[in-house]
Design a protein around this motif. Structure first.
Motif, PDB file in Angstrom:
ATOM      1  N   CYS A 236       0.827  -1.218   0.000  1.00  0.00           N
ATOM      2  CA  CYS A 236       0.000   0.000   0.000  1.00  0.00           C
ATOM      3  C   CYS A 236       0.856   1.261   0.000  1.00  0.00           C
ATOM      4  CB  CYS A 236      -0.936  -0.007   1.212  1.00  0.00           C
ATOM      5  SG  CYS A 236      -2.237  -1.248   1.112  1.00  0.00           S
ATOM      6  N   ILE A 237       1.950   1.265   0.756  1.00  0.00           N
ATOM      7  CA  ILE A 237       2.844   2.422   0.758  1.00  0.00           C
ATOM      8  C   ILE A 237       3.414   2.644  -0.636  1.00  0.00           C
ATOM      9  CG2 ILE A 237       5.067   3.299   1.599  1.00  0.00           C
ATOM     10  CD1 ILE A 237       4.441   2.042   4.286  1.00  0.00           C
ATOM     11  N   GLY A 238       3.828   1.551  -1.269  1.00  0.00           N
ATOM     12  CA  GLY A 238       4.378   1.674  -2.618  1.00  0.00           C
ATOM     13  C   GLY A 238       3.349   2.159  -3.621  1.00  0.00           C
ATOM     14  N   PHE A 239       2.151   1.577  -3.586  1.00  0.00           N
ATOM     15  CA  PHE A 239       1.125   1.932  -4.569  1.00  0.00           C
ATOM     16  C   PHE A 239       0.635   3.362  -4.390  1.00  0.00           C
ATOM     17  CE2 PHE A 239      -3.188   2.336  -6.124  1.00  0.00           C
ATOM     18  CZ  PHE A 239      -3.085   1.794  -7.393  1.00  0.00           C
ATOM     19  N   LEU A 240       0.162   3.685  -3.193  1.00  0.00           N
ATOM     20  CA  LEU A 240      -0.415   5.009  -2.974  1.00  0.00           C
ATOM     21  C   LEU A 240       0.650   6.103  -3.005  1.00  0.00           C
ATOM     22  CD1 LEU A 240      -2.977   4.152  -0.145  1.00  0.00           C
ATOM     23  CD2 LEU A 240      -3.421   4.501  -2.579  1.00  0.00           C
ATOM     24  N   GLY A 241       1.849   5.785  -2.532  1.00  0.00           N
ATOM     25  CA  GLY A 241       2.905   6.781  -2.531  1.00  0.00           C
ATOM     26  C   GLY A 241       3.393   7.141  -3.919  1.00  0.00           C
ATOM     27  N   LEU A 387       2.461  19.142 -12.300  1.00  0.00           N
ATOM     28  CA  LEU A 387       3.559  18.447 -11.623  1.00  0.00           C
ATOM     29  C   LEU A 387       3.638  18.821 -10.145  1.00  0.00           C
ATOM     30  CD1 LEU A 387       6.398  18.602 -14.307  1.00  0.00           C
ATOM     31  CD2 LEU A 387       4.984  16.648 -13.674  1.00  0.00           C
ATOM     32  N   PHE A 388       3.395  20.097  -9.830  1.00  0.00           N
ATOM     33  CA  PHE A 388       3.444  20.511  -8.421  1.00  0.00           C
ATOM     34  C   PHE A 388       2.304  19.867  -7.632  1.00  0.00           C
ATOM     35  CE2 PHE A 388       2.721  23.281  -4.783  1.00  0.00           C
ATOM     36  CZ  PHE A 388       4.011  23.457  -4.319  1.00  0.00           C
ATOM     37  N   ALA A 389       1.130  19.790  -8.225  1.00  0.00           N
ATOM     38  CA  ALA A 389      -0.003  19.153  -7.550  1.00  0.00           C
ATOM     39  C   ALA A 389       0.276  17.673  -7.299  1.00  0.00           C
ATOM     40  CB  ALA A 389      -1.266  19.322  -8.382  1.00  0.00           C
ATOM     41  N   ALA A 390       0.901  17.008  -8.273  1.00  0.00           N
ATOM     42  CA  ALA A 390       1.249  15.592  -8.098  1.00  0.00           C
ATOM     43  C   ALA A 390       2.252  15.422  -6.967  1.00  0.00           C
ATOM     44  CB  ALA A 390       1.816  15.034  -9.402  1.00  0.00           C
ATOM     45  N   SER A 391       3.231  16.323  -6.888  1.00  0.00           N
ATOM     46  CA  SER A 391       4.229  16.252  -5.816  1.00  0.00           C
ATOM     47  C   SER A 391       3.591  16.464  -4.454  1.00  0.00           C
ATOM     48  CB  SER A 391       5.322  17.303  -6.052  1.00  0.00           C
ATOM     49  OG  SER A 391       5.914  17.160  -7.322  1.00  0.00           O
ATOM     50  N   ALA A 392       2.696  17.435  -4.364  1.00  0.00           N
ATOM     51  CA  ALA A 392       2.012  17.703  -3.103  1.00  0.00           C
ATOM     52  C   ALA A 392       1.162  16.502  -2.681  1.00  0.00           C
ATOM     53  CB  ALA A 392       1.138  18.951  -3.236  1.00  0.00           C
ATOM     54  N   MET A 393       0.566  15.821  -3.646  1.00  0.00           N
ATOM     55  CA  MET A 393      -0.241  14.645  -3.333  1.00  0.00           C
ATOM     56  C   MET A 393       0.612  13.557  -2.682  1.00  0.00           C
ATOM     57  SD  MET A 393      -2.632  12.373  -5.888  1.00  0.00           S
ATOM     58  CE  MET A 393      -3.436  13.881  -6.468  1.00  0.00           C
ATOM     59  N   VAL A 394       1.832  13.357  -3.207  1.00  0.00           N
ATOM     60  CA  VAL A 394       2.738  12.372  -2.609  1.00  0.00           C
ATOM     61  C   VAL A 394       3.058  12.748  -1.169  1.00  0.00           C
ATOM     62  CG1 VAL A 394       5.060  11.388  -2.721  1.00  0.00           C
ATOM     63  CG2 VAL A 394       3.755  11.702  -4.820  1.00  0.00           C
ATOM     64  N   ILE A 396       1.303  14.543   0.922  1.00  0.00           N
ATOM     65  CA  ILE A 396       0.126  14.388   1.774  1.00  0.00           C
ATOM     66  C   ILE A 396      -0.100  12.916   2.125  1.00  0.00           C
ATOM     67  CG2 ILE A 396      -2.385  14.603   1.829  1.00  0.00           C
ATOM     68  CD1 ILE A 396      -2.021  17.164   0.096  1.00  0.00           C
ATOM     69  N   VAL A 397      -0.007  12.042   1.122  1.00  0.00           N
ATOM     70  CA  VAL A 397      -0.182  10.609   1.362  1.00  0.00           C
ATOM     71  C   VAL A 397       0.888  10.098   2.329  1.00  0.00           C
ATOM     72  CG1 VAL A 397      -0.045   8.333   0.282  1.00  0.00           C
ATOM     73  CG2 VAL A 397      -1.359  10.144  -0.818  1.00  0.00           C
ATOM     74  N   ALA A 398       2.137  10.531   2.119  1.00  0.00           N
ATOM     75  CA  ALA A 398       3.222  10.083   2.990  1.00  0.00           C
ATOM     76  C   ALA A 398       3.013  10.542   4.425  1.00  0.00           C
ATOM     77  CB  ALA A 398       4.558  10.617   2.460  1.00  0.00           C
ATOM     78  N   THR A 399       2.516  11.765   4.599  1.00  0.00           N
ATOM     79  CA  THR A 399       2.236  12.265   5.946  1.00  0.00           C
ATOM     80  C   THR A 399       1.210  11.387   6.648  1.00  0.00           C
ATOM     81  OG1 THR A 399       2.717  14.547   5.264  1.00  0.00           O
ATOM     82  CG2 THR A 399       1.435  14.252   7.278  1.00  0.00           C
ATOM     83  N   GLY A 400       0.205  10.955   5.912  1.00  0.00           N
ATOM     84  CA  GLY A 400      -0.782  10.051   6.480  1.00  0.00           C
ATOM     85  C   GLY A 400      -0.186   8.719   6.902  1.00  0.00           C
ATOM     86  N   PHE A 401       0.719   8.176   6.084  1.00  0.00           N
ATOM     87  CA  PHE A 401       1.373   6.916   6.434  1.00  0.00           C
ATOM     88  C   PHE A 401       2.260   7.069   7.662  1.00  0.00           C
ATOM     89  CE2 PHE A 401       0.641   5.313   1.978  1.00  0.00           C
ATOM     90  CZ  PHE A 401      -0.070   4.190   2.361  1.00  0.00           C
ATOM     91  N   VAL A 402       2.975   8.192   7.759  1.00  0.00           N
ATOM     92  CA  VAL A 402       3.821   8.429   8.930  1.00  0.00           C
ATOM     93  C   VAL A 402       2.979   8.442  10.197  1.00  0.00           C
ATOM     94  CG1 VAL A 402       5.291  10.104  10.110  1.00  0.00           C
ATOM     95  CG2 VAL A 402       5.655   9.648   7.686  1.00  0.00           C
TER      96      VAL A 402
END
Length: 413
Positions: A236-241, A387-394, A396-402
């Motif tokens: 899940c970390i790999g896919f969503l991240g 591209l900036f929106a895609a980076s921000a999405m990563v 945000i998702v990573a913050t949730g996983f942390v």
């Protein structure tokens, strides 16, 4: 390690500077054409990553890698010597994706066929991914050097000349741990195999051969991954991240050309800077105590890649793009060996090829969907904004996983 460096050197040099560089600068491709090339590459990457798992478990990573390197050598010659056109680039993109999928899956699985010691796996995976990161520096940089003096298609020669010594090194590296598939056959003949750590835990027989057996192997890899909570979390970390990063594959070269106003050689130089960060990140994993190498650490590394990517595409400055590539590379470089080590520790050696392929399919498959929509979003919002929106999405998702993994770690004490 040396074989991985040479294999990745050829792949990294050809992917960005060769295939995308020829399309963008020599043939004047637009976002839709670049996206279609990268889509072909990514589809082959996903399919062959999935196919590689049962193949590695059946014949071992050594033979699988050797065959992959032979195909790479032939493809490099074709790109170098045949007339340049979209047809050739689509074929090379397909071969490139297949080589990435099979080669990377085989290399990820290889250390587990040598030892099952956790500290050894952490060290070797770190060094293997360090070699990959160095190749990310050397490959695009070498490609940039070649195309600054010669036609862009000459970049494909790098893949041929790198694959040949890599083949020799792989063929000289013998696997030391026999998976249960081999021991079962020995046991049936009355032979007792030597102890091989975790491999003795599951003497389950492999499915029958043929197409049905191969499909059963694929399903078995998915089942093993999904039934293990640790492996499921890694997937899940790999896919969503990595979901948002598909936008980079189709739009990044246009960002260089239209936003940074940089020449084709900068595609090599900036990728090389990312490789510097990746090298430092991979080596940093060696300094992390084994008990701290967990899901929270992996999630934090993903967060670093998201923040770095935001710095990378957030301005029109090449200087800030360099900083962003360095930071993003740090995160990616640390993630690779961490993710691979965690996966290897959580599965039997007889299943490591299939589990590795499922993990890679999750990451690589996540980038396919954005390829289908990124050109249209970029047409409406612009390349840089997308591209900036895609980076921000990563990020945000990573913050949730942390947050989630830290809470779970605290709960477990």
């Amino acid at each position: 390690m040396a074989a991985n460096f040479l294999m990745q050197l050829g792949l990294q040099a050809v992917y960005f500077v060769g295939i995308i560089g020829c399309a963008t600068y020599d043939l004047g491709a637009d976002a839709l054409v670049v996206s279609s090339l990268v889509l072909v590459l990514n589809v082959m990457l996903v399919v062959m990553s999935l196919m590689a798992g049962p193949l590695v478990d059946a014949v071992g990573p050594r033979r699988t890698l050797a065959a992959t390197l032979c195909v790479m050598a032939v493809a490099g010659l074709a790109g170098w010597l045949l007339p340049l056109g979209y047809g050739l680039l689509y074929v090379l993109a397909a071969v490139q994706g297949a080589a990435f999928g099979v080669g990377s899956t085989s290399m990820d699985a290889y250390p587990r066929f040598v030892s099952d010691d956790p500290r050894y796996l952490q060290r070797v995976n770190s060094l293997v991914y360090t070699a990959t990161s160095v190749a990310v520096i050397a490959g695009p940089a070498l490609g940039g050097l070649v195309v600054s003096a010669l036609p862009t298609k000459c970049d494909f020669a790098i893949m041929t000349f790198a694959s040949l010594p890599a083949f020799a090194l792989v063929w000289a590296t013998v696997e030391k741990i026999a998976p249960s598939r081999q021991r079962s056959a020995s046991d049936a003949a009355g032979t007792t195999a030597a102890g091989t750590g975790a491999a003795d835990a599951e003497p389950k027989a492999r499915p029958a051969g043929g197409a049905r057996g191969f499909l059963a192997d694929l399903a078995e890899g998915v089942r093993i991954t999904w039934e293990s909570e640790g492996l499921r979390m890694l997937f899940c970390i790999g896919f969503l991240g990595f979901f948002a990063y598909g936008a980079f594959d189709s739009l990044e070269s246009l960002f260089y050309r239209d936003v940074l106003h940089a020449g084709v050689q900068w595609m090599g130089w900036l990728s090389g800077i990312a490789g510097v960060g990746g090298t430092l990140g991979s080596l940093a994993v060696l300094r992390i105590p084994s008990r701290r190498l967990d899901m929270t650490a992996l999630s934090a590394m993903l967060l670093v890649t998201g923040v770095g990517s935001m710095l990378y595409v957030g301005t029109g400055s090449i200087a800030w793009a360099c900083v962003g590539q360095l930071v993003s590379g740090l995160g990616f470089g640390a993630m690779g060996p961490t993710r691979t080590t965690l996966a290897q520790e959580r599965c039997d050696v007889a299943h490591v090829g299939r589990v590795t392929s499922v993990m890679r399919v999750g990451m690589n498959g996540a980038g396919v969907v954005p390829l289908l929509v990124a050109p249209f979003v970029a047409g409406a919002l612009g390349v840089q904004t997308t591209l900036f929106a895609a980076s921000a999405m990563v990020a945000i998702v990573a913050t949730g996983f942390v947050a989630r993994t830290r809470a779970r770690r605290a709960h477990l004490g």
